[in-house]
Write a protein that holds these residues in place. Structure first.
Motif, PDB file in Angstrom:
ATOM      1  N   TYR A   1     -21.975  -9.081 -13.270  1.00 53.62           N
ATOM      2  CA  TYR A   1     -22.137 -10.483 -13.668  1.00 53.62           C
ATOM      3  C   TYR A   1     -21.003 -11.282 -13.054  1.00 53.62           C
ATOM      4  N   SER A   2     -21.353 -12.444 -12.521  1.00 53.52           N
ATOM      5  CA  SER A   2     -20.310 -13.298 -11.957  1.00 53.52           C
ATOM      6  C   SER A   2     -19.587 -14.018 -13.097  1.00 53.52           C
ATOM      7  N   VAL A   3     -18.398 -14.542 -12.764  1.00 56.44           N
ATOM      8  CA  VAL A   3     -17.651 -15.303 -13.775  1.00 56.44           C
ATOM      9  C   VAL A   3     -18.511 -16.478 -14.254  1.00 56.44           C
ATOM     10  N   ALA A   4     -19.195 -17.146 -13.314  1.00 57.42           N
ATOM     11  CA  ALA A   4     -20.046 -18.289 -13.706  1.00 57.42           C
ATOM     12  C   ALA A   4     -21.171 -17.832 -14.639  1.00 57.42           C
ATOM     13  N   GLU A   5     -21.736 -16.659 -14.389  1.00 58.67           N
ATOM     14  CA  GLU A   5     -22.804 -16.158 -15.264  1.00 58.67           C
ATOM     15  C   GLU A   5     -22.269 -15.839 -16.663  1.00 58.67           C
TER      16      GLU A   5
END
Ligand code: UFG
Length: 330
Positions: free
Chosen positions: A262-266
């Protein structure tokens, strides 16, 4: 099985103690309470205050347990310093505590004939991974002192176990977060650098702002991708790992992650579904690899281990723990 959990009053160690006790095992904890807290130790575990760097302290716990009628079967090690930026600033502290601590522990184990060790290592041993998913046999090239102390410890453990006919279970953790279902224990530390607790500290108003460190990485949305695993799933793996090496008289080394990135934005988007909080884009943080995802097939094959909890469970449990802690303090 009787386990001596060194660092059992800390974040991950205390969760391992809870899972060991739930699985019906006997547990003793040794902790110097430098970052751990006495109240994090499960009430059914015996507690010894002492330091991993002090052989006499470790011996006191091992001998105290033997005197009660049943010797320690397995030692579990959680007594490490683990903040990456701090390790860059204070490398000597890290080598002293993390590497010398393991040496002293192993020496004491050898002298007392304890033949099984479960050791917490880290994805930081991989450095900047070559593939999308880290495999246990990949090249190991840590890019910070923290990762290097864990790699040095892994090597020492392998040599010592070979020389003294001992078994090890080494786990390389990815990004651990969340709190026990009981909400009795969780990440207590206020000075953390980790994503999930920093988001939730912002949600509960302990911080004014959450910063996303960098949006220009080579990832789909430009923010770093990580593999998040719930601390109770991780803790359960320690029970399975210890049981496995004892039953099979063998050694293993496995990644522990979810296999999903998971990305930080996600993560921020998922957290905002629980509660809103202020976010600002900031510069990249030094030393962050763009992507770290575990291949955890080996843990599944050998131990039948798979995480049961999702990213949402992780976020929710950290938030609930923090809210409960605030309510208690009020
Ligand atoms: N991040 C932010 N803002 C924050 C905090 C973190 O954007 O306020 C970002 C980081 O830049 C990084 C990601 O969130 O891209 C994850 O950062 P963490 O600090 O939560 O975790 P790391 O991946 O840097 O490191 C953690 C542990 C290490 C371990 C590693 C293994 O801190 O001990 O996972 O993956 F080695």
């Amino acid at each position: 099985m009787k386990a001596l959990v060194i660092g059992g009053a800390g974040y991950i160690g205390s969760h391992a103690v809870y899972e060991l006790i739930r699985a019906g095992h006997e547990v003793a904890v040794l902790d110097n309470l430098s970052t751990g807290k006495r109240e994090m130790v499960h009430r059914d575990a015996r507690f010894y205050e002492g330091d991993i760097l002090n052989k006499t302290d470790i011996a006191r716990a091992i001998e105290g347990e033997a005197a009660l009628g049943r010797p320690v079967d397995v030692v579990m090690h959680f007594a490490a310093k683990l903040i990456v930026p701090e390790s860059v600033e204070q490398p000597l502290e890290y080598y002293h505590n993390n590497v010398e601590g393991v040496r002293v522990m192993l020496e004491t184990m050898v002298e007392h004939g304890i033949g099984n060790l479960v050791f917490s290592s880290t994805a930081a041993v991989y450095g900047e991974p070559e593939h999308d998913e880290c495999l246990e046999d990949d090249d190991l090239m840590p890019i910070n002192p923290y990762g290097d102390t864990k790699l040095a410890s892994e090597k020492m453990i392998k040599w010592v176990c070979a020389a003294h006919d001992m078994n090890y279970c080494i786990f390389r953790y990815f990004n651990v977060a969340g709190a026990d279902d009981s909400l009795e224990i969780g990440l207590e530390k206020d000075q953390v650098t980790w994503l999930v607790p920093l988001i939730m500290q912002t949600v509960v108003g302990e911080r004014d702002m959450f910063y996303i460190f960098g949006t220009d990485y080579e990832t789909p949305d430009g923010t770093c991708v990580r593999d998040y695993v719930h601390v109770s799933d991780l803790a359960r793996a320690h029970v399975l790992g210890a049981e496995y090496i004892l039953e099979n008289d063998t050694s293993i080394l496995c990644n522990l992650g979810s296999g999903s990135g998971y990305s930080v934005a996600e993560v921020v988007t998922a957290a905002k579904k629980l509660a809103d909080f202020p976010v600002t884009i900031a510069e990249r943080r030094a030393g962050d690899p763009a992507k770290l995802i575990a291949n955890s097939d080996r843990a599944k094959e050998i131990l039948g281990w798979m995480p049961k909890r999702t990213l949402d469970d992780i976020l929710r449990s950290d938030l609930e723990f923090r809210r409960r802690r605030q309510a208690r303090k009020a």
